[in-house]
Design an enzyme around this catalytic site. Structure first.
Site, mmCIF file in Angstrom:
data_model
loop_
_atom_site.group_PDB
_atom_site.id
_atom_site.type_symbol
_atom_site.label_atom_id
_atom_site.label_comp_id
_atom_site.label_asym_id
_atom_site.label_seq_id
_atom_site.Cartn_x
_atom_site.Cartn_y
_atom_site.Cartn_z
ATOM 1 N N LYS A 52 0.833 -1.206 0.000
ATOM 2 C CA LYS A 52 0.000 0.000 0.000
ATOM 3 C C LYS A 52 0.869 1.257 0.000
ATOM 4 O O LYS A 52 0.548 2.243 -0.684
ATOM 5 C CB LYS A 52 -0.936 -0.028 1.217
ATOM 6 N N GLN A 96 -4.901 -1.764 9.426
ATOM 7 C CA GLN A 96 -4.652 -3.071 8.813
ATOM 8 C C GLN A 96 -5.220 -4.196 9.688
ATOM 9 O O GLN A 96 -4.935 -4.271 10.874
ATOM 10 C CB GLN A 96 -3.147 -3.276 8.605
ATOM 11 N N ASP A 119 -11.390 2.217 3.525
ATOM 12 C CA ASP A 119 -11.587 0.765 3.390
ATOM 13 C C ASP A 119 -13.050 0.418 3.115
ATOM 14 O O ASP A 119 -13.360 -0.679 2.670
ATOM 15 C CB ASP A 119 -11.137 0.039 4.674
#
Length: 279
Positions: A52, A96, A119
């Site tokens: 990422k 995460q 997200d």
């Protein structure tokens, strides 16, 4: 040989398009920043976080990395998220997953501002998706829609089957296919006669979490198969939920593992970050 849906190629094109957009925003004085939080040092998570960061650097998005120790408390993590919520420099916040067992992931996701939820996991983001309002969409399902569209695969009017009902993939995937006017069925561990149900599908999305579970017995001739799974086989090679070699001669198009859905997830994360800045 079926059409191989190349996620690497399509994701690279999306990132190149975003790179141009980011440069135009910078020219107008708008910068974009993603905050990435990792708790602990899970090897798989470290790889994802690193990928990422690389994508951010390529597209031109600043990334802030918060690498917290395993023993970080839930309160400390939520405090950091709330601090980033009020930081005007930060456009997107990504925590995460998975988190260590002593931290409630749902509570952490709910702490993220819906305006920075790149997200697409916050209940408000999910609710907006369900009623057709603008909002952030979970990156993997959004990426699958792009794979289909950019591969010239029509969704409208097709029988679509999603195998799996997770909050991250299965449920939002079914809603996105509905949004594209597909006729959608969701199958899961309690579905009876799964093979019969699967053989009706023009488009089959496998997100069942079992390596090589989907064989040719589940596939309609000429179907399009999207494989969301990611596993290591006995030889430590990557494989998906679909037995690729077993089904490839029966399908019209299929995603490989690796190189199919995976690269699209990060591309759509970058897309969400750009959208957050444009808001």
């Amino acid at each position: 040989m079926p059409q191989l849906i190349d996620g690497k190629k399509i994701s690279a094109k999306i990132k190149d398009e975003l790179k141009e957009t980011v440069q135009k925003l910078k020219d107008d004085g708008v910068s974009i920043c993603l905050a990435v939080i990792q708790v602990g040092d899970d090897p798989a998570s470290s790889i994802y976080v690193n990928n990422k960061k690389k994508a951010c650097a390529y597209v031109g998005i600043e990334s802030l990395a918060y690498e917290l120790p395993e023993e970080t408390t839930q309160r400390e993590l939520v405090d950091l998220v709330e601090k980033l919520n009020t930081d005007d420099r930060v456009n997107g916040i990504l925590v995460q997953l998975p988190l260590p067992g002593h931290i409630d992931a749902d509570a952490v996701i709910r702490a993220i501002s819906p305006d920075k939820d790149v997200d697409g996991f916050h209940p408000e983001s999910v609710g907006r998706l369900c009623i057709g309002e603008e909002g952030f969409v979970s990156c993997t399902p959004a990426g699958i829609i792009q794979l289909l569209k950019r591969s010239g695969i029509e969704i409208a009017g097709k029988e679509c089957l999603v195998i799996g009902r997770s909050n991250i993939v299965g449920k939002p995937m079914s809603i996105l296919l509905l949004r594209e006017n597909g006729t959608v069925t969701v199958a899961h561990s309690r579905t009876k006669n799964l093979k019969e149900v699967a053989r009706r599908a023009d488009i089959l999305v496998a997100a069942i979490g079992k390596p090589k579970f989907i064989t040719s017995d589940y596939i309609k001739d000429g179907a399009v198969v999207i494989d969301v799974g990611m596993h290591r086989n006995a030889e430590n090679k990557l494989c998906g939920d679909v037995d690729f070699e077993n089904v490839k001669d029966k399908v019209s198009a299929i995603t490989p593992v690796p190189g199919g859905v995976g690269p699209m997830t990060i591309a759509m994360l970058m897309y969400n970050c750009v959208r957050a800045a444009m808001k």
